[in-house]
Design an enzyme around this catalytic site. Structure first.
Site, mmCIF file in Angstrom:
data_model
loop_
_atom_site.group_PDB
_atom_site.id
_atom_site.type_symbol
_atom_site.label_atom_id
_atom_site.label_comp_id
_atom_site.label_asym_id
_atom_site.label_seq_id
_atom_site.Cartn_x
_atom_site.Cartn_y
_atom_site.Cartn_z
ATOM 1 N N TYR A 178 -7.205 5.525 4.257
ATOM 2 C CA TYR A 178 -7.300 4.502 3.216
ATOM 3 C C TYR A 178 -6.382 3.322 3.510
ATOM 4 O O TYR A 178 -6.807 2.155 3.473
ATOM 5 C CB TYR A 178 -6.963 5.083 1.838
ATOM 6 C CG TYR A 178 -6.597 4.000 0.842
ATOM 7 C CD1 TYR A 178 -7.596 3.194 0.294
ATOM 8 C CD2 TYR A 178 -5.275 3.735 0.513
ATOM 9 C CE1 TYR A 178 -7.271 2.164 -0.580
ATOM 10 C CE2 TYR A 178 -4.938 2.718 -0.350
ATOM 11 C CZ TYR A 178 -5.937 1.935 -0.890
ATOM 12 O OH TYR A 178 -5.628 0.914 -1.743
ATOM 13 N N ASP A 202 -9.986 4.476 -2.665
ATOM 14 C CA ASP A 202 -8.887 4.956 -3.488
ATOM 15 C C ASP A 202 -9.466 5.541 -4.773
ATOM 16 O O ASP A 202 -10.692 5.649 -4.916
ATOM 17 C CB ASP A 202 -7.883 3.833 -3.782
ATOM 18 C CG ASP A 202 -8.433 2.778 -4.736
ATOM 19 O OD1 ASP A 202 -9.662 2.772 -4.994
ATOM 20 O OD2 ASP A 202 -7.631 1.964 -5.225
ATOM 21 N N LEU A 245 11.421 5.856 -7.228
ATOM 22 C CA LEU A 245 9.989 5.711 -6.985
ATOM 23 C C LEU A 245 9.331 7.038 -6.616
ATOM 24 O O LEU A 245 8.128 7.211 -6.763
ATOM 25 C CB LEU A 245 9.753 4.673 -5.877
ATOM 26 C CG LEU A 245 8.323 4.153 -5.683
ATOM 27 C CD1 LEU A 245 7.752 3.609 -6.995
ATOM 28 C CD2 LEU A 245 8.290 3.065 -4.623
ATOM 29 N N CYS A 256 -19.567 -3.818 -19.150
ATOM 30 C CA CYS A 256 -19.800 -3.664 -17.716
ATOM 31 C C CYS A 256 -21.104 -4.334 -17.278
ATOM 32 O O CYS A 256 -22.181 -4.053 -17.824
ATOM 33 C CB CYS A 256 -19.847 -2.180 -17.352
ATOM 34 S SG CYS A 256 -20.179 -1.882 -15.598
ATOM 35 N N TYR A 276 8.431 10.570 -4.115
ATOM 36 C CA TYR A 276 7.747 10.787 -2.841
ATOM 37 C C TYR A 276 8.517 10.096 -1.709
ATOM 38 O O TYR A 276 8.027 9.201 -1.030
ATOM 39 C CB TYR A 276 6.315 10.260 -2.896
ATOM 40 C CG TYR A 276 5.444 10.990 -3.884
ATOM 41 C CD1 TYR A 276 4.786 12.171 -3.528
ATOM 42 C CD2 TYR A 276 5.289 10.529 -5.185
ATOM 43 C CE1 TYR A 276 3.999 12.854 -4.438
ATOM 44 C CE2 TYR A 276 4.505 11.210 -6.103
ATOM 45 C CZ TYR A 276 3.858 12.364 -5.720
ATOM 46 O OH TYR A 276 3.077 13.046 -6.617
ATOM 47 N N GLN A 333 0.469 7.107 -4.833
ATOM 48 C CA GLN A 333 0.936 7.991 -5.900
ATOM 49 C C GLN A 333 1.755 7.255 -6.959
ATOM 50 O O GLN A 333 2.578 7.856 -7.646
ATOM 51 C CB GLN A 333 1.784 9.138 -5.318
ATOM 52 C CG GLN A 333 1.121 9.921 -4.215
ATOM 53 C CD GLN A 333 -0.064 10.735 -4.685
ATOM 54 O OE1 GLN A 333 -0.141 11.131 -5.837
ATOM 55 N NE2 GLN A 333 -1.022 10.980 -3.794
ATOM 56 N N THR A 334 1.552 5.941 -7.090
ATOM 57 C CA THR A 334 2.366 5.145 -8.011
ATOM 58 C C THR A 334 1.487 4.156 -8.771
ATOM 59 O O THR A 334 0.612 3.522 -8.181
ATOM 60 C CB THR A 334 3.452 4.359 -7.234
ATOM 61 O OG1 THR A 334 4.263 5.275 -6.502
ATOM 62 C CG2 THR A 334 4.340 3.562 -8.185
ATOM 63 N N CYS A 367 -14.094 -0.096 -15.015
ATOM 64 C CA CYS A 367 -14.460 1.327 -14.906
ATOM 65 C C CYS A 367 -13.210 2.198 -14.912
ATOM 66 O O CYS A 367 -12.959 2.973 -13.986
ATOM 67 C CB CYS A 367 -15.274 1.543 -13.636
ATOM 68 S SG CYS A 367 -16.213 3.088 -13.606
ATOM 69 N N GLU A 390 0.821 -1.210 0.000
ATOM 70 C CA GLU A 390 0.000 0.000 0.000
ATOM 71 C C GLU A 390 0.858 1.266 0.000
ATOM 72 O O GLU A 390 0.529 2.239 -0.683
ATOM 73 C CB GLU A 390 -0.941 -0.001 1.214
ATOM 74 C CG GLU A 390 -2.014 -1.076 1.182
ATOM 75 C CD GLU A 390 -2.960 -0.935 0.013
ATOM 76 O OE1 GLU A 390 -3.072 0.171 -0.557
ATOM 77 O OE2 GLU A 390 -3.591 -1.949 -0.359
#
Length: 348
Positions: free
Chosen positions: A109, A127, A69, A191, A71, A31-32, A181, A26
């Protein structure tokens, strides 16, 4: 039904019950993109298979694995939390939601994901994928990046949560957002929810979810001096509260705007570093760019050879090429050093 029979999304951490591994996955994926994070996750789990191994590892080694990576505060928080768990909780990952949430770098989250996946506790995850599914299915136009929006979507997510299998449900809705989605190319015709999807029926699939946040990027201009003496290079660790904290870099001259290479050499800060006739500029690179969330880094590299060592005390250290390869650098520098021609110019 879709999750049981048609969900083909595979990731090494799916179905994982070890809270440590879920936590690593997680944090890596914050942000990845999954495609990028997968390689880093596998490297981390191989090098640090448990909390203890991460807690006692040299920080430089951990940052080196994280290199590229971005951040980097995530990596710093990982180290701090691993040390806390190892030293204060006897190496046992906390089970209570509030205790998980108290770990550095862990938000609602991430705590919800760990609590539901590892301990099957009834916490709904939110998320980007989940926000998108909920917004489109219910036709909710409340911006997802507002306080009101967070409350609206949190209530929806909790209302839909399968209390008996919260972990399985959370993973399923995230996978559904990633596979069906999708943001720009959703598979609406395939869907299974299209008959009840408000966005599909009203033609608002590409309008939702609403995000009214405008990201403004600030341009910064970095002139890196790769200064060589006695077949070694001067490097420095970034310790200030700025981007790339705890990573290494070369001697940096930052300017407020673009300055030609000739004008950089004329700057007082440049002349104060080098005595006349004590250096030779072997090479000046072209300009390179790296986009960060709120910043655009523009810079180039000056390859300089000294006849005498620098008389400075800015925490600069001389390292060999072999040691250089062990240091964690920002992606901006690491990508440049990976060029074989640059490596030859640098040391030989």
């Amino acid at each position: 039904k879709w999750n049981r029979f048609d969900n083909v999304r595979e990731m090494p951490w799916k179905g994982e019950k070890d809270p440590y591994k879920i936590w690593i996955s997680e944090i890596v994926l914050q942000q990845t993109r999954v495609q990028q994070g997968l390689h880093y996750y596998n490297r981390f789990i191989t090098s640090f298979p448990n909390v203890r191994s991460l807690a006692i590892a040299p920080e430089q080694k951990v940052f080196k694995l994280w290199e590229g990576l971005g951040y980097y505060s995530r990596c710093k928080n990982l180290i701090a939390s691993a040390k806390y768990i190892y030293e204060n909780l006897d190496g046992k990952f906390p089970e209570k939601f509030e205790d998980i949430l108290s770990l550095k770098g862990v938000g609602t989250y991430t705590a919800s994901a760990i609590a539901s996946f590892a301990f099957n506790k009834p916490y709904a995850v939110l998320d980007g994928n989940v926000y998108r599914v909920l917004s489109r299915f219910f036709g909710t136009e409340t911006p997802i990046n507002t306080l009101e929006g967070k409350k609206v979507y949190a209530a929806l997510a909790l209302q839909l949560l399968d209390l008996k299998k919260p972990g399985e449900y959370n993973q399923a809705i995230m996978d559904f957002g990633a596979v069906i989605c999708k943001p720009s190319l959703p598979l609406c015709l395939e869907c299974p929810l299209k008959k009840k999807c408000v966005a599909f029926k009203s033609g608002k699939v590409f309008v939702l979810p609403v995000n009214n946040k405008i990201i403004r990027q600030k341009a910064r201009y970095f002139n890196y001096l790769i200064v060589k003496y006695d077949n070694k290079v001067y490097v420095k660790k970034r310790t200030g509260k700025d981007i790339w904290q705890n990573l290494f870099e070369f001697i940096l001259i930052e300017t407020e705007s673009f300055v030609s290479s000739g004008d950089v050499i004329k700057l007082e800060i440049f002349s104060s570093l080098f005595k006349k006739h004590n250096y030779t500029i072997n090479f000046i690179s072209k300009e390179f760019n790296q986009k960060l969330t709120h910043q655009l880094i523009k810079g180039r590299f000056f390859h300089i050879e000294l006849r005498k060592p620098l008389q400075v005390s800015e925490n600069l250290v001389l390292v060999s090429e072999n040691d250089l390869n062990l240091l964690p650098f920002p992606k901006f520098i690491a990508a440049y050093l990976q060029d074989k021609n640059v490596s030859l110019n640098l040391i030989q």
